[in-house]
Design an enzyme around this catalytic site. Sequence first.
Site, PDB file in Angstrom:
ATOM      1  N   GLU A 198      -2.725  60.744 -21.473  1.00  0.00           N
ATOM      2  CA  GLU A 198      -2.852  61.977 -20.669  1.00  0.00           C
ATOM      3  C   GLU A 198      -3.637  63.061 -21.337  1.00  0.00           C
ATOM      4  OE1 GLU A 198       0.878  64.410 -22.030  1.00  0.00           O
ATOM      5  OE2 GLU A 198       1.460  62.423 -21.175  1.00  0.00           O
TER       6      GLU A 198
ATOM      7  N   GLU B  22       5.628  53.427  -1.382  1.00  0.00           N
ATOM      8  CA  GLU B  22       7.074  53.254  -0.444  1.00  0.00           C
ATOM      9  C   GLU B  22       6.343  53.680   0.982  1.00  0.00           C
ATOM     10  OE1 GLU B  22       9.722  55.344  -2.233  1.00  0.00           O
ATOM     11  OE2 GLU B  22      10.569  53.643  -3.101  1.00  0.00           O
TER      12      GLU B  22
END
Length: 310
Positions: A117, A86
């Site tokens: 992860e 963004e």
Amino acid sequence: MTDINRGHLLTEQNNPHSRNLDQLSTLELVDVFNREDQRTVEAIAHARTALAQAINLTAASLRDGGRLFYVGAGTSGRLGVLDAAECPPTFCTPPELVQGIIAGGAASLLRSSEALEDEAEAGAETIIDHKVTRRDVVVGITAGGTTPYVHGALRAAKQCGADTIFMACVPAEQVPVEADVDIRLIVGPEVLAGSTRLKAGTVTKLALNILSTGVMVKLGKVYGNRMVDVAVTNTKLRDRAIRILCDLTDLDRTEAGDLLERSGLQVKVALVMHLTSVDQQTAETALAEQNGDLRSALANTKQSTSQSAI
């Protein structure tokens, strides 16, 4: 890092206020979420000093030619990628300035790949692959604080000389970490035990909003509270740019639209052109000399124009 009993982590504990969640009416269920979500705002208030330190550190690095990297897995990784994505439309930044790195790459944005992860080596490798240097800042995001992928990335970043920021939702005494800035967002156990996409995800989004926006303010990409570096790439953003010009000048919409076109669709350039009566090239030069800071560019250009008129 040393082995940690994850069952003791704050983010994994049972929330006493939602133990009968499956027995509540729908309205009562909503009320429980609403009451618990109030803790996200409180957590931001308690982390205000660390957030300010992170903003100052990151702004200084980016001003020196560095980049900002968010590193995470699962929800934390997705939130980092979202914040990075963004920045270009909001602040007209190049895509490489703020980057989101998620364990498993782009595929993990749409399909969960949480097993990735656990690979600390993969976290370290991605830092090397992105050619992180001492000028850069790496933010490790992990709600429970223990994600090996994130810790591997932070260790590698420190070895490269980069500044590091750690963002987690567990107290430092549960998961101690060596980082230049340690941001702890303590929201307590989740309404749905262990589901850190809830309060932990919300507070992380709030913190990232503050971090990236604060950095861009420091870099001169905001004038007052206007996003004057907005990228004019569609009808909505063009309308926003014109409204900004109308609000900050004496122009009507037609005149503001014409000025925007003459500026090359650059709001800051348009403002310097109009408010100091200079052409596009002069305005662009004035902004470049002030590293894009509109307020400084306006002051210097007005001063130069006044001196030239004497």
